[in-house]
Scaffold this motif. Structure first.
Motif, mmCIF file in Angstrom:
data_model
loop_
_atom_site.group_PDB
_atom_site.id
_atom_site.type_symbol
_atom_site.label_atom_id
_atom_site.label_comp_id
_atom_site.label_asym_id
_atom_site.label_seq_id
_atom_site.Cartn_x
_atom_site.Cartn_y
_atom_site.Cartn_z
ATOM 1 N N HIS A 94 -8.162 8.036 0.121
ATOM 2 C CA HIS A 94 -9.268 7.451 0.559
ATOM 3 C C HIS A 94 -9.048 6.954 2.177
ATOM 4 O O HIS A 94 -9.707 7.325 3.131
ATOM 5 C CB HIS A 94 -9.540 5.824 -0.115
ATOM 6 N N ALA A 95 -7.691 6.344 2.552
ATOM 7 C CA ALA A 95 -7.542 6.096 3.800
ATOM 8 C C ALA A 95 -7.371 7.556 4.507
ATOM 9 O O ALA A 95 -7.842 7.608 5.805
ATOM 10 C CB ALA A 95 -5.931 5.719 3.847
ATOM 11 N N ALA B 133 0.799 -1.367 0.093
ATOM 12 C CA ALA B 133 0.046 0.001 -0.023
ATOM 13 C C ALA B 133 0.944 1.239 0.062
ATOM 14 O O ALA B 133 0.508 2.337 -0.369
ATOM 15 C CB ALA B 133 -1.096 -0.118 1.388
ATOM 16 N N ARG B 134 2.276 1.175 0.571
ATOM 17 C CA ARG B 134 2.884 2.365 0.707
ATOM 18 C C ARG B 134 4.292 2.356 -0.178
ATOM 19 O O ARG B 134 4.943 2.983 -0.292
ATOM 20 C CB ARG B 134 3.343 2.432 2.196
ATOM 21 N N ARG B 135 4.318 1.040 -0.925
ATOM 22 C CA ARG B 135 5.739 1.038 -1.781
ATOM 23 C C ARG B 135 5.245 0.343 -3.112
ATOM 24 O O ARG B 135 4.428 -0.698 -3.030
ATOM 25 C CB ARG B 135 6.666 0.243 -0.988
ATOM 26 N N LEU C 263 -2.055 9.207 -3.669
ATOM 27 C CA LEU C 263 -2.640 8.458 -4.561
ATOM 28 C C LEU C 263 -3.935 8.074 -3.996
ATOM 29 O O LEU C 263 -4.354 8.261 -3.063
ATOM 30 C CB LEU C 263 -1.903 6.901 -4.838
ATOM 31 N N PRO C 264 -4.824 7.369 -5.109
ATOM 32 C CA PRO C 264 -6.315 7.319 -4.658
ATOM 33 C C PRO C 264 -6.648 6.439 -3.332
ATOM 34 O O PRO C 264 -7.421 6.993 -2.389
ATOM 35 C CB PRO C 264 -6.882 6.543 -6.030
ATOM 36 N N ILE D 87 1.287 4.634 -12.764
ATOM 37 C CA ILE D 87 1.699 5.096 -11.423
ATOM 38 C C ILE D 87 3.209 4.910 -11.309
ATOM 39 O O ILE D 87 3.583 3.880 -11.236
ATOM 40 C CB ILE D 87 0.853 4.752 -10.256
ATOM 41 N N SER D 88 3.942 5.873 -11.000
ATOM 42 C CA SER D 88 5.238 5.958 -10.663
ATOM 43 C C SER D 88 5.669 4.920 -9.450
ATOM 44 O O SER D 88 4.820 5.309 -8.469
ATOM 45 C CB SER D 88 5.954 7.485 -10.658
#
Length: 626
Positions: free
Chosen positions: A324-325, A296-298, A319-320, A310-311
């Motif tokens: 949301h989080a 989720a983070r990497r 990011l989307p 997405i890079s």
């Protein structure tokens, strides 16, 4: 005692009906979505498996153009319906079904309270034997204010209007429809916008019911009697991100974005039960915790690529799924399977990483007084008041934790039953989660600062140079005859088990070290020790761990490294001044340690260590050995 009107014609009611209803209109509902949730509660309590929410708009002339505005909102369900007496009671403030622990409702306030907070006219049809046999009653604020009605009108037989029959997709032999008209408190104008603004909240409040398939909630915008574009069926919005199919954007719409955070029983990871005594009975509060999965983070986690376009080095918070989080930050309070509140006061507001954890505290209705649950089921005031609670601040001089709780018991303090829960959340669970979140991004391109990589490389050069000059260390001895695979395994185990790094991150760091033949590595970790740094001596690897729990981290390292990108010259100068001051105080602390050391022989050993360290420092910093 029977009649409230005396012989002189004066009415002595304690509170007039018109004043009561007008006062209740300002009942603290945060918005229309929360008021709608009260009606959905009633539908679920009525065992409905389909709830349909209609926002009906009509054309209005705005200047020279025609716009559309919501004029009616209705909630229709296929629950068990109500007979005439029950229907009449349902519209009376503070009556309803009473305090039934199996129901979501509390005091019979939800239907009239939520409805009159949004509109001045409320109509209800309910039926137990076909919609053609429906009974109808209503509340009308204008009639109440004019004194035309003092009581809820007696229900009369009134078949459900065809308008609602035609709109419904699941009209049952039993059911209820609640209709709001004369909407004067609704914040949104168009039908689609009205329902779109409810999506996150409705999905989050009823996530457990939706995830378990216990209810289907249809949200339908209506124009001229027809459902138009914008209809949707509510899907779970899980702030713990552990459910499989949710409103989270891809790639996490059909799989969990978080994972359970280890706590409690190993057979049920991420779940812990906290017992609480109330009125002589023992109740369990269930705490669930989760933390973001590495992917989720990497964007470089093997087998879990981010979507195309997405890079891999993009900021996940932008990011989307990160956005949301961000809308789901805080501790979720769940009562009877239904969320009361997402309490953001427990989060560190300025820290964007707070979005990457989730905690749910679930409790039974019997504990409503303990948590301070409000009538409109939007918050738990006592629990919220304890966010960031530090008992030491409230304790008397010399008072122990046990003594503090005993004093609260003597005073009848309502916070007492939650003190142990709050201590666990604030002092144990949240710090442990935040430590692991900190470790999750170690080694990524974003977090691995260029000067960190440079210092690892420079330290490696110094280690190799000293080794070539015959100065061997423990890491050199361990390295002799050790295979690359053995070194890889040892380093991964140290990073994951001792320093709590995610395994994927640890393996990535070790692979990079082996590829570049690095002999030194700098990392940070929270450690329960007074030392501000520690070392790991492994085969071919000298690892230095800076203790983030030590004040030197916040006063020195963070000052130098966590510099905002928009920092101006004055702020940079101030940071350098603070770092220089901290470094000088660090040397003074060593000096005072020598000063207080006895006997003289021990003091001389420390002085020798200081001189020896100076020689090593010269070698590592300037590359000049003796």
């Amino acid at each position: 005692m029977g009649d409230s009107v005396t012989s002189d014609g004066i009415n002595y009611r304690i509170v007039s009906p018109s004043l009561t209803v007008k006062a209740m209109r300002d009942s603290g509902y945060k918005n229309t979505a929360y008021a709608l949730a009260e009606l959905i509660d009633n539908s679920i309590d009525a065992k409905a498996n389909l709830v349909e929410v209609f926002a009906c708009e009509n054309p209005v002339q705005v200047g020279s153009r025609t716009s559309h505005r919501v004029e009616t909102i209705a909630v229709l369900d296929n629950g068990h319906g109500m007979g005439p007496q029950q229907l009449r009671r349902a519209l009376k403030y503070g009556d309803g079904e009473g305090a039934d622990p199996s129901r979501i409702g509390r005091f019979g306030m939800g239907l009239p309270n939520s409805s009159m907070s949004q509109c001045t006219r409320l109509d209800v049809w309910s039926w137990t034997n076909g919609a053609g046999n429906a009974m109808h009653t209503y509340l009308d604020l204008e009639e109440i204010e004019q004194g035309l009605i003092d009581d809820v009108p007696e229900p009369d037989h009134s078949p459900l209007p065809d308008y609602w029959r035609d709109l419904s997709e699941g009209l049952g032999d039993t059911g209820t429809v609640v209709v709001w008209t004369n909407l004067d408190k609704v914040n949104w104008y168009g039908a689609a916008a009205t329902l779109k603004n409810t999506a996150d909240l409705i999905g989050r409040v009823y996530r457990h019911y939706l995830d378990e398939g216990r209810v289907d909630i249809r949200m339908a915008p209506v124009r001229e009697g027809k459902v138009v574009d914008g209809e949707y069926h509510a899907v779970p919005n899980d702030p713990l991100y552990l459910m499989g199919s949710t409103s989270t954007p891809e790639p996490f719409s059909d799989k969990p974005m978080f994972m359970p955070f280890p706590m409690g029983d190993e057979s049920a990871p991420g779940v812990m039960h906290v017992p609480v005594s109330h009125e002589g009975k023992l109740h369990n509060i269930t705490v669930r915790a989760s933390i973001a999965r590495p992917e989720a983070r990497r964007g470089d986690v093997e087998g879990h690529p981010w979507p195309d376009g997405i890079s891999r080095t993009a900021d996940p918070g932008k990011l989307p799924w990160g956005k949301h989080a961000q809308r789901n930050v805080g501790i979720s309070l769940v009562r009877q399977g239904r969320e009361l509140d997402l309490d953001a006061s427990w989060a560190i507001g300025y820290d964007p990483t707070e979005r990457w954890w989730g905690i749910e505290v679930e409790f039974p209705p019997d504990l409503d007084p303990i948590f301070g649950v409000t009538n409109n089921k939007q918050s738990a005031t006592i629990f919220s008041s304890l966010a960031h609670f530090d008992w030491k601040v409230h304790a008397e001089a010399g008072e122990s934790p046990k003594g503090f709780k005993e004093r609260l018991a003597e005073l009848g303090d309502p916070r007492l039953p939650l003190i142990d829960l709050v201590h666990y959340l604030e002092d144990k669970l949240l710090p442990a989660i935040r430590r692991q979140l900190k470790q999750q991004t170690i080694g990524t391109r974003k977090s691995k600062k260029r000067h960190d990589a440079d210092v690892d490389s420079k330290a490696t050069d110094a280690v190799k140079r000293r080794s070539e000059e015959g100065y061997t260390g423990k890491t050199d001895e361990l390295d002799e005859g050790t295979t690359p695979e053995a070194k890889r395994q040892e380093q991964v185990e140290v990073l994951t088990r001792r320093h709590h790094l995610d395994e994927d991150i640890a393996r990535s760091m070790v692979e990079e070290s082996l590829k570049k033949d690095l002999r030194a590595r700098w990392i940070s970790d929270f450690q329960d020790t007074s030392a501000f740094f520690s070392i790991d001596l492994m085969a071919g690897m000298l690892q230095v761990i800076f203790n983030e729990k030590h004040p030197l981290h916040s006063h020195l390292m963070a000052v130098l490294e966590d510099v905002p990108e928009d920092a101006d010259a004055d702020e940079l100068r101030d940071r350098l001044d603070r770092a220089a001051e901290t470094f000088k105080l660090l040397l003074f602390s060593w000096a005072r340690m020598e000063d207080e050391t006895y006997p003289d022989r021990d003091r001389e050993r420390i002085a020798d260590a200081r001189r020896e360290w100076g020689r090593y420092a010269r070698d590592f910093v300037d590359g000049k050995a003796d």
